[in-house]
Design a protein around this motif. Structure first.
Motif, PDB file in Angstrom:
ATOM      1  N   TYR A  48     -10.070  66.821  22.609  1.00 48.27           N
ATOM      2  CA  TYR A  48     -10.233  65.401  22.296  1.00 48.27           C
ATOM      3  C   TYR A  48      -9.250  64.558  23.112  1.00 48.27           C
ATOM      4  O   TYR A  48      -9.625  63.535  23.695  1.00 48.27           O
ATOM      5  CB  TYR A  48     -10.036  65.163  20.797  1.00 48.27           C
ATOM      6  N   VAL A  49      -7.985  64.993  23.160  1.00 46.79           N
ATOM      7  CA  VAL A  49      -6.973  64.247  23.922  1.00 46.79           C
ATOM      8  C   VAL A  49      -7.339  64.242  25.407  1.00 46.79           C
ATOM      9  O   VAL A  49      -7.247  63.203  26.071  1.00 46.79           O
ATOM     10  CB  VAL A  49      -5.560  64.832  23.695  1.00 46.79           C
ATOM     11  N   ILE A  50      -7.786  65.368  25.922  1.00 48.75           N
ATOM     12  CA  ILE A  50      -8.211  65.443  27.322  1.00 48.75           C
ATOM     13  C   ILE A  50      -9.328  64.442  27.584  1.00 48.75           C
ATOM     14  O   ILE A  50      -9.284  63.678  28.560  1.00 48.75           O
ATOM     15  CB  ILE A  50      -8.641  66.882  27.682  1.00 48.75           C
ATOM     16  N   ASP A  51     -10.332  64.422  26.729  1.00 48.48           N
ATOM     17  CA  ASP A  51     -11.451  63.487  26.893  1.00 48.48           C
ATOM     18  C   ASP A  51     -10.982  62.035  26.849  1.00 48.48           C
ATOM     19  O   ASP A  51     -11.431  61.201  27.647  1.00 48.48           O
ATOM     20  CB  ASP A  51     -12.512  63.710  25.815  1.00 48.48           C
ATOM     21  N   MET A  52     -10.082  61.731  25.932  1.00 50.49           N
ATOM     22  CA  MET A  52      -9.600  60.355  25.807  1.00 50.49           C
ATOM     23  C   MET A  52      -8.788  59.938  27.036  1.00 50.49           C
ATOM     24  O   MET A  52      -8.896  58.794  27.488  1.00 50.49           O
ATOM     25  CB  MET A  52      -8.746  60.179  24.540  1.00 50.49           C
ATOM     26  N   LEU A  53      -7.982  60.843  27.587  1.00 54.30           N
ATOM     27  CA  LEU A  53      -7.218  60.514  28.795  1.00 54.30           C
ATOM     28  C   LEU A  53      -8.144  60.302  29.986  1.00 54.30           C
ATOM     29  O   LEU A  53      -7.908  59.419  30.817  1.00 54.30           O
ATOM     30  CB  LEU A  53      -6.197  61.608  29.101  1.00 54.30           C
TER      31      LEU A  53
END
Length: 91
Positions: free
Chosen positions: A35-40
């Motif tokens: 999720y964090v990867i996608d948001m970045l």
């Protein structure tokens, strides 16, 4: 004022003027790595490798600078990260 003092003052002024703001994302126990990867990738225009590396730093170091630049560019990006549930701030 001596020449050395004038040069030092000029260097310090130049450094302060060129200092850019940065978005710092902090670790939490809620969001998954993916999720964090996608948001970045979405909010900061990271490529997948860059997003993954930042996510690892966030996890293991507790925080990571994910984007630097002018405040006007960073503010909507930081807002998007906050709305996505990440802990982020502009410094």
């Amino acid at each position: 004022m001596s020449v050395q003092e004038e040069v030092l003052e000029e260097l310090l002024t130049d450094k302060q003027e060129t200092r850019q703001n940065e978005i710092v994302v902090f670790n939490d126990d809620v969001n998954t790595f993916d999720y964090v990867i996608d948001m970045l990738m979405n909010a900061c225009d990271h490529d997948p490798l860059q997003a993954e590396q930042c996510t690892m730093l966030i996890h293991y170091k507790g925080k990571c600078t994910v984007k630097t630049g002018d405040y006007d560019d960073l503010e909507p990006r930081c807002s998007a990260l906050l709305q996505a549930g990440l802990s982020a701030e502009i410094q």
